[in-house]
Each structure stands twice: as structure tokens, then as C-alpha cells.
Scaffold this motif. Structure first.
Motif, PDB file in Angstrom:
ATOM      1  N   ASP A 235     -24.257 -57.812  49.406  1.00 43.11           N
ATOM      2  CA  ASP A 235     -25.146 -58.810  48.809  1.00 43.11           C
ATOM      3  C   ASP A 235     -26.572 -58.668  49.343  1.00 43.11           C
ATOM      4  O   ASP A 235     -27.490 -58.315  48.609  1.00 43.11           O
ATOM      5  N   ALA A 236     -26.748 -58.894  50.643  1.00 44.03           N
ATOM      6  CA  ALA A 236     -28.105 -58.915  51.203  1.00 44.03           C
ATOM      7  C   ALA A 236     -28.804 -57.560  51.126  1.00 44.03           C
ATOM      8  O   ALA A 236     -30.020 -57.475  51.010  1.00 44.03           O
ATOM      9  N   LYS A 237     -28.034 -56.480  51.195  1.00 50.43           N
ATOM     10  CA  LYS A 237     -28.632 -55.139  51.167  1.00 50.43           C
ATOM     11  C   LYS A 237     -28.584 -54.509  49.777  1.00 50.43           C
ATOM     12  O   LYS A 237     -28.998 -53.351  49.614  1.00 50.43           O
ATOM     13  N   GLU A 239     -30.221 -54.833  47.052  1.00 51.53           N
ATOM     14  CA  GLU A 239     -31.508 -54.387  46.515  1.00 51.53           C
ATOM     15  C   GLU A 239     -31.987 -53.102  47.212  1.00 51.53           C
ATOM     16  O   GLU A 239     -32.538 -52.214  46.567  1.00 51.53           O
ATOM     17  N   ASN A 274     -26.658 -71.270  46.195  1.00 48.28           N
ATOM     18  CA  ASN A 274     -28.083 -70.913  46.169  1.00 48.28           C
ATOM     19  C   ASN A 274     -28.474 -70.064  47.388  1.00 48.28           C
ATOM     20  O   ASN A 274     -29.619 -69.685  47.550  1.00 48.28           O
ATOM     21  N   LYS A 275     -27.495 -69.784  48.245  1.00 51.00           N
ATOM     22  CA  LYS A 275     -27.772 -68.998  49.461  1.00 51.00           C
ATOM     23  C   LYS A 275     -27.427 -67.516  49.304  1.00 51.00           C
ATOM     24  O   LYS A 275     -27.893 -66.690  50.077  1.00 51.00           O
ATOM     25  N   ASN A 276     -26.577 -67.198  48.341  1.00 47.73           N
ATOM     26  CA  ASN A 276     -26.262 -65.784  48.109  1.00 47.73           C
ATOM     27  C   ASN A 276     -27.550 -65.085  47.666  1.00 47.73           C
ATOM     28  O   ASN A 276     -28.352 -65.684  46.951  1.00 47.73           O
ATOM     29  N   VAL A 277     -27.731 -63.852  48.082  1.00 47.78           N
ATOM     30  CA  VAL A 277     -29.003 -63.184  47.815  1.00 47.78           C
ATOM     31  C   VAL A 277     -29.128 -62.786  46.331  1.00 47.78           C
ATOM     32  O   VAL A 277     -30.105 -63.088  45.673  1.00 47.78           O
TER      33      VAL A 277
END
Lengths: 288, 200
Positions: A235-237, A239, A274-277
Motif C-alpha cells: 500500500d504505502a510503497k 506508488e 481514510n488512512k490507507n494510502v
């Protein structure tokens, strides 16, 4: 009758990078009427970086002793914390000599072997059970999900509670909430590359890319997972991975407890959606 | 070429004394570990079976300086599939710890930044009892880049987009600048000191 109270071990990412997992676990268990009592002053399990098993055992002897004094079994939402807590539990239960040695370091490490350790997925499916969960479903989460288990749910055999290559517990939950688990073959339990994220990023990204593309090619609307390190990578990486390989994934990544929470009729903001990237709104539109 | 007179027949016992290395001699070289390893799709030469065979033969220096030791993901696939319960993931960890001790004693050089990362991680637990992400990143980048200044430069470059992404989601705010500490930090210190003293 299942045990209706657990000692909650949130793990370090619960306060930062995996806050939505922590929020959704608490919201789901509140809704189910299963009490979670956070272990007071818990410490880090040692993660994947403390390589010496004896240090891991000592660190977790303290966590286990805290639960033992409270008379509760431990539940954790993080797969790596689960592995470290449970392998320590097994080692300490199995050896009076080890218990004595670790007790010798400090009184707070005195553990007598009276605690059970479980992963949240194990508690949901095997303790609470699909039957009870199904009876409490309020909404159909009509999504195609790639169930991603990662490493420490089905491996190593010492602590596993699902199949090493073809795990099923998350698939059962997805079916119960009205979703569809897409065919995800061997990638279900293939490593996300997380342990190399900071030290060999090129390899870590190739590992994660394989999981992400596998899920996308299988026609998934989102990935479901149960480990904060997998969440960080996928998720966070996501992109950064898209940029590194010049590809487009755009796949929402949710903790399985977030999906379950939606089916239980819990408000999305309480589940930290709303916290998931990667934007999770496309998933919300499919909750009916 | 293997020079038999340079082999160390004691090496396998040295590994087996290390926690996690106990099952080394159960290996019968079937290669299931390597065939199932997801890393081989990326690094075709990656071969845990070979590391085990070299360990059994006593190729101490070649094993301890092998950079492949530091690529293992600890995903436990090899351990799950091994028909002889060699517990390869733990075994490689045991070998890595011997290599780290040898490096600390100035006997060899490890060509990987991973030990610095692991050490920086452990220092956070030792100091605070919990993982302090910012402290970990600062220490790791300082060690990796050779100075505090260079470390900060590289770190801010690496974290620019990623950090902003997390910040926007409220995952890397002012709160994360400071460590969360357990109350009983003395025991954390004691655990690490005790284990260090024991390993000599």
C-alpha cells in the motif's frame, strides 16, 4: 463457547504506519462483543531484525508474563509479532531451563507457560467462527478480493495455523462477507519483500511488484492482508513501485479486519479507511 | 576449486552450537529449499543448498563472507518445505550471527548494509522498548552513508515522496518525531547486555 476476552498486543506499527489495522481490529471486536484488553506496557517483539532467538525469547517472556499476570490469552493483528510471540511461547513452555535462565535476567521476565498466543485471523475464523460472524453481517461487501496471506500465517510449521502454500482462512472470511476471492495461486503466501525494504530496495520492489501485478491480473478490486509490513510494501510503497517499473497498479489494499468491519456495518471512518494510502473509496461504493 | 587442506571440519559444529543452527547435519542436499525459494526468480544464482553444503564441508571463510547470506527474506518457505527439518531460515540466521561476530572481531568484512540496519533496529528496542521509526532511519542512514550529514541528505531524498504520502494520511506527523517508550526500559537494557555478555 469461545473465550470472549483477549489480551491485545497491538505491535509497534499500530500507532503509526498500520493505524488503520489497529482501528479496525478494535472496532470489529467491539461490535462482536469480544473484549480486548491491551497488555499494559507491552514491548516490541523483536520483529525480523533481532536475529538471536534468545533475545527474542527474553523480549517476549516479558509480554507473555504481562498477559499471564492478567490471566488473559494474547491476540495480535501482526503476523511477525505473532510469529515471535508464539515461537517464544513454545520455546519457554518447552524448557524449564530456558525459563529459569531468562527469569534470571530480571523478575519481570518470569513466565510460567500459562498463556496462549493467537493471530487475529485465527481468532476470527477459529475461535469466534464463521457461523457467528455470518449471523452478524449487515452489509454485502460485493468486491473481488485477492487474499494475500504473506509469510507467517502458514509458515514456519512450528507456529503456522493455516496451509503454507494454499492458505484458506481469509478466503472463508471473504466469502462470509459476500465478497469473491479471486484465483491468486501461489502468490497468496509469497513474500512481499518487506524485510529488504530498507536494505535492498530493488529486490524488495520486484517481490512486491509480483504480488501487486498478480492481484491485478486476477481481476481483483483490492488486496486483503493481515500484516503491517505487507501493508507498508503493497500500500504505502505502491506508488514508488509503479514509478520504479513504469507501471500502473492503482489497487486499494485493505486489512481483512477493515473489510469485515464494513460487512458488520461499522462506519468507514471508524475502520480507518481514510488512512490507507491508495484510495479506498472505490471499495466503499461496493458495500451494499 | 576446493582445497581440502583449507577446510575447517569444526565449522559445522560451530554453527550447530548457535541457536537455530542445530539441525545442519540433517541436510541430505535434495535442493527443495532452493527450488522453492522466491529469491531465485530474481537472483538465479541464489542457492541456500549450496551454502549448507559449503558449511558441511567446512568452507568457513567462503560461507561467512558470502553476500547471499544477507539477501534471505526469512519468508520460511524453505523451512516449511524441507523434508529433513533443517530449518534453513533459522540456520542462515545462525550463520549470519557468526559472520557478524567475526566482523566485530576484525576478522572479515561483510559486504552488506543489512547488519547496520539490524543493529540500528535493535538499538531502538534497547533504548525505548518499542520501535522508533525515525530513530531507526537516522541511525541506519548515518551508518550506511558514513556520516550524520550525508545520512540526513540521503534520507531526506529517499523519504521525500514517501514521507509526504504518509504525512498526508496522518501516519508520519509530529507525534512520530518522538519515540514511544515503555515504562520499564531498564529491563530492555538488561536483556541486551545480558545476551551480549553471554556471547562474549
Amino acid at each position: 463457547m469461545s473465550n470472549r476476552k483477549y489480551g491485545y498486543y497491538p505491535g509497534c506499527p499500530s500507532e503509526s504506519t498500520a493505524i488503520e489495522q489497529d482501528m479496525s481490529v478494535k472496532a470489529v471486536f467491539e461490535k462482536l462483543g469480544v473484549e480486548l484488553e491491551e497488555l499494559e506496557d507491552w514491548n516490541c517483539c523483536g520483529a525480523a531484525e533481532v536475529e538471536d532467538p534468545e533475545i527474542v525469547y527474553a523480549l517476549n517472556a516479558r509480554n507473555l508474563a504481562i498477559a499471564e499476570k492478567k490471566g488473559v490469552n494474547i491476540m495480535t493483528p501482526c503476523s511477525i509479532c505473532y510469529y515471535n510471540l508464539e515461537r517464544s511461547n513454545k520455546a519457554l513452555k518447552g524448557s524449564e531451563e530456558l525459563r529459569a535462565k531468562i527469569r534470571g535476567i530480571d523478575d519481570s521476565l518470569a513466565y510460567n507457560g500459562g498463556v496462549e498466543v493467537k493471530h487475529v485471523l485465527d481468532v476470527l475464523v477459529n475461535d469466534i467462527g464463521i457461523e457467528e460472524l455470518s449471523g452478524k453481517i449487515e452489509k454485502k461487501v460485493n468486491v473481488k478480493v485477492a487474499p494475500y496471506y504473506g509469510c507467517y500465517i502458514g509458515r514456519p510449521p512450528l507456529t503456522a495455523f493455516d496451509d503454507p502454500d494454499a492458505p484458506v482462512l481469509m478466503d472463508q472470511l471473504i466469502e462470509a462477507i459476500g465478497g469473491e476471492a479471486v484465483p491468486f495461486d501461489y502468490r497468496k503466501a509469497k513474500c512481499c519483500g518487506g524485510p529488504l525494504m530498507m536494505t535492498m530496495q530493488d529486490i524488495a520492489f520486484k517481490m512486491a511488484r509480483d504480488v501487486l501485478e498478480g492481484a491485478k491480473n486476477a481481476g481483483a478490486d483490492c488486496i486483503a492482508l493481515a500484516c503491517p509490513l505487507c501493508g507498508m510494501m503493497l500500500d504505502a510503497k505502491q506508488e514508488d513501485i509503479e514509478e520504479a517499473f513504469g507501471i500502473k497498479i492503482g489497487l486499494p489494499v485493505l486489512y481483512i479486519t477493515q473489510l469485515l468491519g464494513l460487512a458488520l456495518g461499522i462506519d468507514a471512518s471508524k475502520l480507518g479507511l481514510n488512512k490507507n494510502v491508495v484510495d479506498t473509496k472505490p471499495i466503499l461504493g461496493k458495500v451494499v | 576449486m576446493i582445497k581440502t587442506w583449507e577446510l575447517d571440519p569444526e565449522f559445522k559444529y560451530e554453527i550447530m552450537k548457535e541457536s537455530g543452527g542445530e539441525h545442519l547435519t540433517a541436510c541430505f542436499q535434495c535442493s527443495t529449499c532452493t527450488l522453492g525459494c522466491p529469491l531465485t526468480e530474481i537472483i538465479p544464482t541464489y542457492n541456500p543448498r549450496k551454502i549448507i553444503q559449503m558449511s558441511l564441508l567446512g568452507m568457513r571463510n567462503e560461507v561467512l563472507t558470502n553476500p547471499d547470506l544477507w539477501v534471505c527474506l526469512i519468508c520460511q518457505t524453505c523451512t516449511a518445505r524441507c523434508p529433513q527439518d533443517v530449518r534453513i531460515a533459522d540456520l542462515l540466521g545462525a550463520i549470519r550471527r557468526i559472520a557478524e561476530r567475526e566482523e566485530e572481531a576484525g576478522k572479515l568484512k561483510i559486504e552488506s548494509v543489512r547488519p547496520s540496519f539490524d543493529k540500528a533496529f535493535m538499538h531502538q528496542i534497547q533504548k525505548y522498548g518499542r520501535l522508533y521509526d525515525m530513530g531507526l532511519a537516522m541511525e541506519y542512514y548515518r551508518e550506511k552513508e558514513g556520516s550524520f550529514f550525508k545520512g540526513m541528505m540521503t534520507m531526506s531524498k529517499d523519504y521525500k515522496k514517501f514521507g509526504m504520502r504518509l504525512f498526508k494520511k496522518g501516519k508520519m506527523g509530529v507525534k512520530s518525531m518522538f519515540p514511544v517508550k515503555v515504562k520499564d526500559r531498564e529491563v530492555m537494557k538488561k536483556i541486551f547486555e545480558h545476551m551480549e555478555a553471554e556471547k562474549g
